[in-house]
Design an enzyme around this catalytic site. Sequence first.
Site, PDB file in Angstrom:
ATOM      1  N   GLU A 163       7.241 -25.706  81.733  1.00 32.84           N
ATOM      2  CA  GLU A 163       7.080 -27.010  82.391  1.00 32.84           C
ATOM      3  C   GLU A 163       6.802 -28.149  81.413  1.00 32.84           C
ATOM      4  O   GLU A 163       5.713 -28.748  81.435  1.00 32.84           O
ATOM      5  CB  GLU A 163       5.969 -26.935  83.451  1.00 32.84           C
ATOM      6  CG  GLU A 163       6.281 -25.932  84.548  1.00 32.84           C
ATOM      7  CD  GLU A 163       5.221 -25.891  85.644  1.00 32.84           C
ATOM      8  OE1 GLU A 163       4.243 -26.665  85.581  1.00 32.84           O
ATOM      9  OE2 GLU A 163       5.368 -25.073  86.559  1.00 32.84           O
ATOM     10  N   GLU A 353       8.544 -19.367  88.489  1.00 34.11           N
ATOM     11  CA  GLU A 353       7.326 -19.590  89.273  1.00 34.11           C
ATOM     12  C   GLU A 353       7.696 -20.100  90.650  1.00 34.11           C
ATOM     13  O   GLU A 353       8.626 -20.905  90.803  1.00 34.11           O
ATOM     14  CB  GLU A 353       6.389 -20.637  88.639  1.00 34.11           C
ATOM     15  CG  GLU A 353       5.632 -20.167  87.446  1.00 34.11           C
ATOM     16  CD  GLU A 353       4.654 -21.222  86.912  1.00 34.11           C
ATOM     17  OE1 GLU A 353       4.153 -22.048  87.700  1.00 34.11           O
ATOM     18  OE2 GLU A 353       4.435 -21.198  85.702  1.00 34.11           O
TER      19      GLU A 353
END
Length: 458
Positions: A163, A353
């Site tokens: 991320e 995720e």
Amino acid sequence: MNTLDAVRWGSATAAYQVEGGVADDGRCPSIWDTFAARPKAVVRGDTGAVAANIYHNPDAMLDAAAWLELDTYRLSVAWCRVITGPDGTTNPAGVAYYRRVLTGLLARGITPAVTLYHWDLPQWLQDRGGWTQVATAEAFNHFVGVAVREFGDLVGDWITINEPFCAAFHGHLSGLHAPGVQDEATALRAAYVQLHAHGHAVRTLRAEAPSARVGMAMNLSDLEPAGPTAADLAAVQRADLVENRLFLDAVLDGTVPDDAAAYFGAEALAAALDGIDVAAIAVPLDFLGVNYYEHNVVRAASPGTDIVVRGIEKLPVGEPRSGNGVAVRPDGFTRVLLRVARRAPDLPIWVTENGIGLWDYLGPDGSCNDVERVSFLDGYLAAMGNAIDQGARVEAYFHWSLMDTFEWSFGYQLRYGLFYVDFPRGLVIPKAAAGHYRTLIRAARSGAIDAGTAPPAA
Ligand code: IFM
């Protein structure tokens, strides 16, 4: 063959969120140690100093992963445990710890997938400018080389960076994450230096381990205009630029979005790209990791209320939503997967995720009845099935997270785990959703979950 038959099933955690033992065996401090110690940075002053104590009790994590009968498990290796400091020396105790974890996974029949950067930058690098400096990418590359040489006999699946949007824009603009800087130009620079580091890391991994599978984990958001007006559509474009396209364009195409200069300013963009060859970021990958959480309805607003994107407001989220107000919108998951699939049709997708944060608790009988997570799993796996049905090449799904963790600025209050962690007692207890996920995995493997249909209840 049914839609979900070929998916590899996993779950995930990250080093700082579960390990604890932050001062043990030569680990050097990270920016999260420093940030969490700042008054009011984290709810109630929580820190990752002890967390789920996995550094001292890795079997709790390994046995939980085995209980779920996972195919694969995603963990991060902490740079500050493996490299002692500026001279780049390898820390044998850090290497031994991760070798123990990786060997433990393999012994349980679970394939490890290792993230190399999950936000815990060594503090000594932050003291030299952190992700604003190309030298940080070079130091990362040194760590990546050490990691692949030390662990490459046990690991074939690598994720370079987790991320980069959050590390850049929450770390350097909203200030919600470490290092807690609040400056847009710095955030943009941090985004591009991480992307540059990713490109280098992929090349290093390929050189050292030619058969490795390598990708990046990108959090991508699904955005919807509040209305059909030109202003709202432009607001969505701005949010999409900052949250999605900056990263997708660099990693998939080696380009900078056309509207980046107008939004950030030509000077800030030029400074962000100083010393960076954007084309070299788009090195071929084996998969794109997609972390999916966010669906937002966006409208134009002046001056705007969003903590990262200027001139927009994200509308209040209706029910159902997570404990911290994130929309439960499986249809957004389908759209995000299809967006990636259409953009890069030949590139496999790993959902690195997906999960929901809840205010979970143990009832008087000692169990955690997380019914919202149970129905989340049904909805999101059906949504993933829909995307696969329409052509998304999803090869793996990692539910976030295996166990409750230190949830960054939410501390220990917000829980994402399939396993409840009783932090003071160090107990790891399967929640209702853990049993449900295991049932779904078994059903998917036996072909009992068909394309796009809601999976059966446990
Ligand atoms: O806990 C985090 C994780 O570290 C990164 N992705 C989002 C998760 C939930 O907030």
